[in-house]
Design a protein around this motif. Structure first.
Motif, PDB file in Angstrom:
ATOM      1  N   ASN A 121      42.938  29.669  14.463  1.00 49.50           N
ATOM      2  CA  ASN A 121      42.560  30.914  15.004  1.00 49.50           C
ATOM      3  C   ASN A 121      41.240  30.618  15.985  1.00 49.50           C
ATOM      4  OD1 ASN A 121      40.880  33.361  15.689  1.00 49.50           O
ATOM      5  ND2 ASN A 121      41.604  34.040  13.751  1.00 49.50           N
ATOM      6  N   LEU A 122      41.614  30.637  17.393  1.00 53.94           N
ATOM      7  CA  LEU A 122      40.676  30.352  18.432  1.00 53.94           C
ATOM      8  C   LEU A 122      39.290  31.067  18.394  1.00 53.94           C
ATOM      9  CD1 LEU A 122      42.896  28.892  21.217  1.00 53.94           C
ATOM     10  CD2 LEU A 122      41.486  27.522  19.494  1.00 53.94           C
ATOM     11  N   ASP A 123      39.604  32.495  18.195  1.00 52.38           N
ATOM     12  CA  ASP A 123      38.382  33.322  18.173  1.00 52.38           C
ATOM     13  C   ASP A 123      37.422  33.128  16.985  1.00 52.38           C
ATOM     14  OD1 ASP A 123      39.553  34.620  20.468  1.00 52.38           O
ATOM     15  OD2 ASP A 123      40.421  36.233  19.288  1.00 52.38           O
ATOM     16  N   ALA A 124      38.038  32.901  15.996  1.00 52.61           N
ATOM     17  CA  ALA A 124      37.057  32.432  14.735  1.00 52.61           C
ATOM     18  C   ALA A 124      36.356  31.118  14.910  1.00 52.61           C
ATOM     19  CB  ALA A 124      37.954  32.536  13.475  1.00 52.61           C
ATOM     20  N   ILE A 125      37.042  30.087  15.546  1.00 53.16           N
ATOM     21  CA  ILE A 125      36.610  28.936  15.745  1.00 53.16           C
ATOM     22  C   ILE A 125      35.351  28.795  16.697  1.00 53.16           C
ATOM     23  CG2 ILE A 125      36.969  26.427  17.011  1.00 53.16           C
ATOM     24  CD1 ILE A 125      39.792  26.924  15.463  1.00 53.16           C
ATOM     25  N   THR A 126      35.713  29.564  17.815  1.00 52.59           N
ATOM     26  CA  THR A 126      34.724  29.900  18.793  1.00 52.59           C
ATOM     27  C   THR A 126      33.450  30.601  18.321  1.00 52.59           C
ATOM     28  OG1 THR A 126      36.563  30.123  20.565  1.00 52.59           O
ATOM     29  CG2 THR A 126      34.332  30.976  21.170  1.00 52.59           C
ATOM     30  N   ARG A 127      33.477  31.365  17.288  1.00 49.25           N
ATOM     31  CA  ARG A 127      32.539  32.391  17.015  1.00 49.25           C
ATOM     32  C   ARG A 127      31.693  31.247  16.118  1.00 49.25           C
ATOM     33  NH1 ARG A 127      36.182  36.420  16.417  1.00 49.25           N
ATOM     34  NH2 ARG A 127      36.599  35.869  14.249  1.00 49.25           N
ATOM     35  N   ARG A 128      32.182  30.442  15.383  1.00 48.38           N
ATOM     36  CA  ARG A 128      31.614  29.569  14.694  1.00 48.38           C
ATOM     37  C   ARG A 128      30.521  28.481  15.395  1.00 48.38           C
ATOM     38  NH1 ARG A 128      35.408  27.259  10.047  1.00 48.38           N
ATOM     39  NH2 ARG A 128      33.703  26.095   9.437  1.00 48.38           N
ATOM     40  N   LEU A 129      31.520  27.904  16.609  1.00 52.02           N
ATOM     41  CA  LEU A 129      30.770  26.917  17.518  1.00 52.02           C
ATOM     42  C   LEU A 129      29.622  27.783  18.140  1.00 52.02           C
ATOM     43  CD1 LEU A 129      33.861  25.252  19.198  1.00 52.02           C
ATOM     44  CD2 LEU A 129      32.051  24.228  17.618  1.00 52.02           C
ATOM     45  N   HIS A 130      29.883  29.144  18.370  1.00 50.84           N
ATOM     46  CA  HIS A 130      28.671  29.728  19.137  1.00 50.84           C
ATOM     47  C   HIS A 130      27.598  29.825  18.111  1.00 50.84           C
ATOM     48  CE1 HIS A 130      31.152  31.575  22.662  1.00 50.84           C
ATOM     49  NE2 HIS A 130      31.079  30.383  22.898  1.00 50.84           N
ATOM     50  N   ALA A 131      27.771  30.104  17.128  1.00 50.71           N
ATOM     51  CA  ALA A 131      26.717  30.271  16.002  1.00 50.71           C
ATOM     52  C   ALA A 131      26.064  29.170  15.883  1.00 50.71           C
ATOM     53  CB  ALA A 131      27.324  30.603  14.571  1.00 50.71           C
ATOM     54  N   ILE A 132      26.706  27.815  15.754  1.00 49.82           N
ATOM     55  CA  ILE A 132      25.852  26.534  15.775  1.00 49.82           C
ATOM     56  C   ILE A 132      24.990  26.350  17.045  1.00 49.82           C
ATOM     57  CG2 ILE A 132      25.932  24.087  15.754  1.00 49.82           C
ATOM     58  CD1 ILE A 132      28.919  24.626  13.968  1.00 49.82           C
ATOM     59  N   ARG A 133      25.764  26.876  18.121  1.00 54.74           N
ATOM     60  CA  ARG A 133      25.086  26.659  19.456  1.00 54.74           C
ATOM     61  C   ARG A 133      23.667  27.377  19.321  1.00 54.74           C
ATOM     62  NH1 ARG A 133      27.910  29.980  23.991  1.00 54.74           N
ATOM     63  NH2 ARG A 133      26.755  31.401  22.777  1.00 54.74           N
ATOM     64  N   ASP A 134      24.062  28.715  19.041  1.00 53.62           N
ATOM     65  CA  ASP A 134      22.751  29.551  19.101  1.00 53.62           C
ATOM     66  C   ASP A 134      21.834  29.361  17.888  1.00 53.62           C
ATOM     67  OD1 ASP A 134      24.423  30.889  20.900  1.00 53.62           O
ATOM     68  OD2 ASP A 134      25.025  32.772  19.814  1.00 53.62           O
ATOM     69  N   ARG A 135      21.947  28.866  17.105  1.00 57.95           N
ATOM     70  CA  ARG A 135      20.993  28.520  16.103  1.00 57.95           C
ATOM     71  C   ARG A 135      20.373  27.398  16.600  1.00 57.95           C
ATOM     72  NH1 ARG A 135      24.889  29.363  11.960  1.00 57.95           N
ATOM     73  NH2 ARG A 135      25.605  27.130  11.919  1.00 57.95           N
ATOM     74  N   ASN A 136      20.649  26.520  17.305  1.00 57.32           N
ATOM     75  CA  ASN A 136      20.084  25.495  17.854  1.00 57.32           C
ATOM     76  C   ASN A 136      19.705  25.434  19.222  1.00 57.32           C
ATOM     77  OD1 ASN A 136      20.304  23.061  15.645  1.00 57.32           O
ATOM     78  ND2 ASN A 136      22.391  24.253  15.735  1.00 57.32           N
TER      79      ASN A 136
END
Length: 101
Positions: free
Chosen positions: A2-17
């Protein structure tokens, strides 16, 4: 996958950092290239047969590098507005046409 879910998870890491400022298309493409070089390094100096029979540790390392490459490509597609699945399907159809026997 699920690319949408993966993208959301990557963006969460990106945004936290606070990494978004570094995630320009140029930087993401270069990062993917660096990770690809790290994958290639695993196979350096192996013959064809050895490259097909990696020891467990090398195989795990290869999987990590593939994961890194895919994550950067997902982020790159997001930055450029490329639908990754559609890009893959379009390219696959093109190869089927070009290389049909």
């Amino acid at each position: 996958m699920n690319l949408d879910a993966i993208t959301r998870r990557l963006h969460a890491i990106r945004d936290r950092n606070d990494w978004q400022r570094f995630h320009s298309p140029k930087n993401l493409a270069m990062a993917a290239s660096v990770e690809m070089a790290e994958l290639v390094e695993i196979f350096q100096w192996l013959n064809e047969d050895e490259s097909r029979r990696l020891p467990a540790e090398a195989l795990a390392h290869a999987g990590q590098e593939v994961g890194d490459i895919l994550m950067y490509l997902v982020l790159l597609c997001g930055e450029l507005g490329i639908d990754m699945e559609q890009a893959l399907l379009t390219k696959l159809a093109d190869n089927e046409r070009r290389f049909a026997r």
